[in-house]
Design a protein around this motif. Structure first.
Motif, mmCIF file in Angstrom:
data_model
loop_
_atom_site.group_PDB
_atom_site.id
_atom_site.type_symbol
_atom_site.label_atom_id
_atom_site.label_comp_id
_atom_site.label_asym_id
_atom_site.label_seq_id
_atom_site.Cartn_x
_atom_site.Cartn_y
_atom_site.Cartn_z
ATOM 1 N N UNK A 14 0.760 -1.329 -0.021
ATOM 2 C CA UNK A 14 0.000 -0.014 -0.115
ATOM 3 C C UNK A 14 0.852 1.288 -0.007
ATOM 4 N N UNK A 15 1.976 1.370 0.783
ATOM 5 C CA UNK A 15 2.830 2.340 0.802
ATOM 6 C C UNK A 15 3.649 2.684 -0.522
ATOM 7 N N UNK A 16 3.716 1.645 -1.368
ATOM 8 C CA UNK A 16 4.291 1.736 -2.828
ATOM 9 C C UNK A 16 3.137 2.349 -3.562
ATOM 10 N N UNK A 46 -7.428 2.628 16.924
ATOM 11 C CA UNK A 46 -7.633 1.004 17.425
ATOM 12 C C UNK A 46 -7.003 0.391 16.055
ATOM 13 N N UNK A 47 -6.510 -0.630 16.145
ATOM 14 C CA UNK A 47 -5.832 -1.351 15.069
ATOM 15 C C UNK A 47 -7.020 -1.652 14.157
ATOM 16 N N UNK A 48 -7.028 -1.246 12.720
ATOM 17 C CA UNK A 48 -8.096 -1.573 11.868
ATOM 18 C C UNK A 48 -7.977 -2.803 11.161
ATOM 19 N N UNK A 82 -2.257 5.039 9.587
ATOM 20 C CA UNK A 82 -3.658 5.154 9.209
ATOM 21 C C UNK A 82 -3.713 5.215 7.865
ATOM 22 N N UNK A 83 -2.695 5.963 7.138
ATOM 23 C CA UNK A 83 -2.882 6.022 5.633
ATOM 24 C C UNK A 83 -2.885 4.798 4.876
ATOM 25 N N UNK A 84 -2.140 3.698 5.520
ATOM 26 C CA UNK A 84 -1.931 2.306 5.256
ATOM 27 C C UNK A 84 -3.243 1.523 5.380
ATOM 28 N N UNK A 85 -4.192 1.945 6.172
ATOM 29 C CA UNK A 85 -5.385 1.274 6.706
ATOM 30 C C UNK A 85 -4.929 0.227 7.573
#
Ligand SMILES: Nc1ncnc2c1ncn2[C@@H]1O[C@H](COP(=O)(O)OP(=O)(O)O)[C@@H](O)[C@H]1O
Ligand SMILES: [Mg+2]
Length: 456
Positions: free
Chosen positions: A145-147, A300-302, A281-284
């Motif tokens: 997701x970061x890439x 919280x951990x999503x 957060x941005x990586x979900x």
């Protein structure tokens, strides 16, 4: 391992169909590994029938270009891999000359880009200068997701703003997860959801007739369990330096929900913690849970699998507690059950939304309520009719006496809500209930949820 029936993803399939109708276009699909991107795309390809599929590898540019050309040739474009292509845009342009209407899927593009960042710029050149003149639909899929943020969908990325369709594939709902388990009672389906969240891959590893604790031992905790290191693997793939992210996630799992409590738990400055949280957060991977009448949300951990892993597996693994898949230590069973209780609140939230979709309940806003020591698990506000639904969630088997007491407590808490002029309705969501129903509160159990066995 049996290949499971394709479950859900109706919306995603519809979006891909829309994109296909409006080709030429670029569609981007991303989301954590194991979430079902490849399965979705292949399912869609089999429906439209004219698809070229290539799964990129984390290798040199030349390797991916050569293999992509070979995949194209194998899809029926004769002689295509005889030429040598210098760049991705040159290859795609050559393909555009050879085919009319077609979909080209490049799966795991994020691995290609991580190995060779120029791939993103070359793809952009093709999209900007050639794609519009073709009848092609280009589908770019990625797990890192970061890439994908950096190179494809994020602001400043080479391909930013160019995708007509951009889909982040999310976890399946608890109701879809139920479809994996025709042999389980709804209580155990909730436990399976607490164990693996909505990530289809993990559910597809569970063998017929297994119960949740068996799946926990065999797939997560045993020394050779296939998912024992899965959380570490995901973090190592996304981050070059995962240790602080690891610590942040661990602190959240242990109950720290604000940046300052996380900061003091792991000994990192609060401002730094906020930065790490923003990335997670941005990586979900984490999210801020909505707290009504408050600007601050609780972290919280999503990612449901990571949440389980950090709450249940990590403490056992770090303490070196041996788990054989035959006998689970009681500490593991009880910490898992506590985790199920925690997750049940999220299931109850899904249930409230499901009631709304089915027309049984109306509300415009939903969230937890926390104020000066008063906590209500779920409050749902119908602003039009001025009704507040107050929900207490309990992962236990209640009788009439328990329910009466819970309803009384809930009524007392209602006074703390800043909702003048609203009438209140009380709800109790629990595992099971026996006895006479109450007059002043609706009682919902897992048997009322759409979790039951699919009819054969
Ligand atoms: N919608 C679905 N229904 C049933 N099984 C699924 C679904 N999506 C994925 N799976 C299964 O989960 C596993 C992982 O899916 P995959 O598409 O490979 O994930 P990703 O490409 O996102 O890493 C596969 O075994 C696949 O068959
Ligand atoms: Mg895949």
């Amino acid at each position: 391992m049996p290949v499971t029936r394709f479950i859900d993803r109706d919306e995603e399939l519809r979006a891909l169909d829309d994109a296909w109708r409006s080709r030429p276009c670029l569609a981007v699909i991303y989301g954590r590994r194991r979430i079902g991107k490849t399965r979705l795309v292949l399912e869609w390809c089999s429906r439209i029938g004219s698809c070229i599929y290539y799964n990129a590898v984390p290798a040199k540019h030349e390797v991916n270009l050569r293999e992509l050309a070979r995949a194209i040739e194998e899809a029926g474009i004769r002689g295509f891999s005889r030429a040598r292509y210098e760049s991705l845009d040159a290859l795609l342009e050559a393909l555009a000359y050879r085919v009319g209407s077609c979909a080209l899927v490049i799966d795991e593009f994020s691995y290609w880009v991580r190995a060779e960042p120029r791939a993103a710029g070359e793809l952009q050149r093709f999209v900007d200068h050639v794609l519009g003149k073709t009848r092609m639909m280009l589908v770019i899929v990625g797990s890192l997701v970061s890439v994908m943020h950096r190179s494809v969908v994020g602001g400043g990325a080479p391909l930013y703003g160019r995708a007509r369709y951009r889909m982040r594939i999310e976890e399946l709902s608890p109701w879809s997860v139920a479809e994996f388990y025709p042999w389980l009672e709804p209580e155990d389906v909730v436990r399976m959801y607490a164990l693996f969240g909505g990530v289809p891959h993990y559910h597809s590893l569970v063998e017929y007739s297994w119960r949740p604790l068996e799946a926990l031992a065999k797939l997560v905790l045993a020394p050779t369990a296939p998912l024992r290191d899965e959380a570490l693997f995901i973090l190592r793939e996304e981050f070059r330096e995962p240790s602080t992210y690891y610590s942040v996630l661990r602190a959240i799992a242990q109950g720290c929900t604000s940046p300052s409590s996380i900061a003091s738990s792991i000994g990192v400055h609060r401002q730094h913690v906020s930065k790490y949280l923003a990335v997670l957060e941005s990586l979900g991977l984490v999210e801020r849970e909505k707290v009504l009448f408050s600007k601050r949300g609780a972290y919280r951990i999503r990612d449901k699998f990571l949440a389980m892993w950090f709450r249940v597996a990590e403490p056992l693994i770090t303490m070196g507690i041996e788990v054989s898949d035959a006998d689970l230590p009681s500490a593991a069973a009880s910490s898992f059950e506590a985790h199920v209780a925690h997750t049940f609140e999220e299931v109850a939230m899904h249930y409230m939304r499901w009631l709304r979709r089915s027309g049984a309940l109306a509300f415009d806003e939903i969230g937890r309520f926390v104020h000066k020591g008063v906590e209500i698990d779920i409050v749902a506000l119908d602003r039009g009719k001025r009704v507040a639904h107050l929900v207490e969630v309990k992962w236990s088997d209640l009788d009439e006496r328990d329910a009466t007491r819970i309803a009384r407590d809930l009524e007392a808490k209602a006074r703390h809500l800043p909702i003048e002029g609203y009438s209140t309705r009380l709800h109790i969501v629990c595992r099971s209930f026996s006895g006479e129903r109450l007059d002043n509160a609706s009682i919902h159990t897992v048997r009322d949820m759409p979790l039951s066995k699919p009819r054969k």
